[in-house]
Scaffold this active site. Sequence first.
Site, PDB file in Angstrom:
ATOM      1  N   LYS A  99       0.835  -1.214   0.000  1.00 44.66           N
ATOM      2  CA  LYS A  99       0.000   0.000   0.000  1.00 44.66           C
ATOM      3  C   LYS A  99       0.868   1.261   0.000  1.00 44.66           C
ATOM      4  O   LYS A  99       0.660   2.178  -0.796  1.00 44.66           O
ATOM      5  CB  LYS A  99      -0.888  -0.026   1.252  1.00 44.66           C
ATOM      6  N   LYS A 111       2.720  -3.928  10.895  1.00 47.36           N
ATOM      7  CA  LYS A 111       1.389  -3.960  11.525  1.00 47.36           C
ATOM      8  C   LYS A 111       1.534  -4.467  12.942  1.00 47.36           C
ATOM      9  O   LYS A 111       2.455  -5.216  13.258  1.00 47.36           O
ATOM     10  CB  LYS A 111       0.458  -4.907  10.764  1.00 47.36           C
ATOM     11  N   THR A 195      -8.788   8.341   5.438  1.00 47.07           N
ATOM     12  CA  THR A 195      -9.005   7.068   4.728  1.00 47.07           C
ATOM     13  C   THR A 195     -10.261   7.196   3.866  1.00 47.07           C
ATOM     14  O   THR A 195     -10.278   6.803   2.688  1.00 47.07           O
ATOM     15  CB  THR A 195      -9.158   5.905   5.733  1.00 47.07           C
ATOM     16  N   ASN A 224     -15.075   4.450  11.925  1.00 46.69           N
ATOM     17  CA  ASN A 224     -14.457   5.695  11.439  1.00 46.69           C
ATOM     18  C   ASN A 224     -14.503   5.774   9.909  1.00 46.69           C
ATOM     19  O   ASN A 224     -14.930   6.777   9.331  1.00 46.69           O
ATOM     20  CB  ASN A 224     -13.017   5.776  11.973  1.00 46.69           C
ATOM     21  N   SER A 353      -1.056   9.896   7.247  1.00 43.52           N
ATOM     22  CA  SER A 353      -0.107   9.550   8.322  1.00 43.52           C
ATOM     23  C   SER A 353       1.292  10.015   7.932  1.00 43.52           C
ATOM     24  O   SER A 353       2.046  10.502   8.770  1.00 43.52           O
ATOM     25  CB  SER A 353      -0.074   8.035   8.545  1.00 43.52           C
TER      26      SER A 353
END
Length: 419
Positions: A99, A111, A195, A224, A353
Amino acid sequence: MDKDLGNNSMETLCKTCSVQLEKIKNGGRFIDNKEILKTPKKVFTANIPLRMDDGTVEIIPAFRIQYNDARGPTKGGIRFHKNVSQEEVKKLAFLMTIKSSVVDIPFGGGKGGVKIDPSKLSESEKERLSREYIRHFHRFIGPEQDIPAPDVNTNEKIMGWMTDEYEKIKGKKLPGIITGKPLSLGGSKGRSYATSLGGAIILEEYLKEKDIGRVEVAIQGFGNVGSNLAKILHERGHKVVAVSDAEGGILDTNGIDILDLFKKYEKDGDLKNMEGSIEEISNKKLLELDVDVLVPAAIEDQIHEENVDDVKADIILEMANSPITTEADKVLEKSDKVVIPDILANAGGVTVSYFEWLQNISHEYWTEERVNKKLEDYMVRAFKDVLEISKKEGCGFREAAYILGIRKVLEAEKSRGNL
Ligand code: GLU
């Protein structure tokens, strides 16, 4: 079967990856060795003793996996979920690697996960767990090393506790350690809905490309990502006809009044008993609605072998990570439906981010307009890059995104002398 990845063979991890890797091999100079992407570079595990409010101690399994750091520090969220496992975190860390590469930000992929049902924890138990997570993993993360962020069931508040704990341990202010922080600790404007905004930009780029105007949308998931996407698409004139949370969903073929729904959801915490022409539907039915765009925005494996034939939407926008199983994906690939994959559709979060991290390390903070404009630039460029490969290779968007992402990771490995 690939031993290192257990049930998740390389093929399963990146779905049609084996084909793409072969293609890259045939056409290019990079791959003599695809082993480098088969396994994560570093895996950290801990069993965290968590003091509960009643004085007992529970042992909670926790993970941080740094899959690949060839393009930069590893980057990716930490999730709290009862089904977290090392395998799942590994797969999600791999997805983060690709990604970050697809949107061309200078990060690798990582992660984190904690195997816990957070709905069973009090606020103080959640805070202790968040701080303990950092105490267990602080040696391995860092603003130039591995940068966590929110993911499923984690949020700004948790990122605030984690940042505070990290800074206390290190004895200095290091806001670039975590993104998705509260604004008061150096968070970025626009990160909370990034996002969703990224997903809306990608969807509209696709619609523009196909000369399609406004669309009817059904969204699974009202966390969210799902809720902000509903709001943004509604504001942009699309018709959101159905939304759902874990308890079930609602349908209004005239289009749901999303702003009303937000007010109600904030008050009651559920989607039930809305006024007007609203029908209550199950999550299963939502996935089967005859809409233009279906958006799985909840968790993994929601469209699978058993329900894939019932999906009627023409376009599936993957806002969750990996919401379609490999088997279902194969079926969709053969159909005339279009899947816009997670590694492109939901990359707006990690992109902002990156902007947050840039602001933290430069100590210069951006306006919301600047953040959103930059996000648009990154998302549009990524969409165009993926579109170009898909046209050139005659393949779907998922395969094209993998080709783009993997190629750049391998290029960096090659420049490091690892290939
Ligand atoms: N958890 C989000 C994702 O899966 C964001 C990660 C990040 O911002 O680092 O993309």
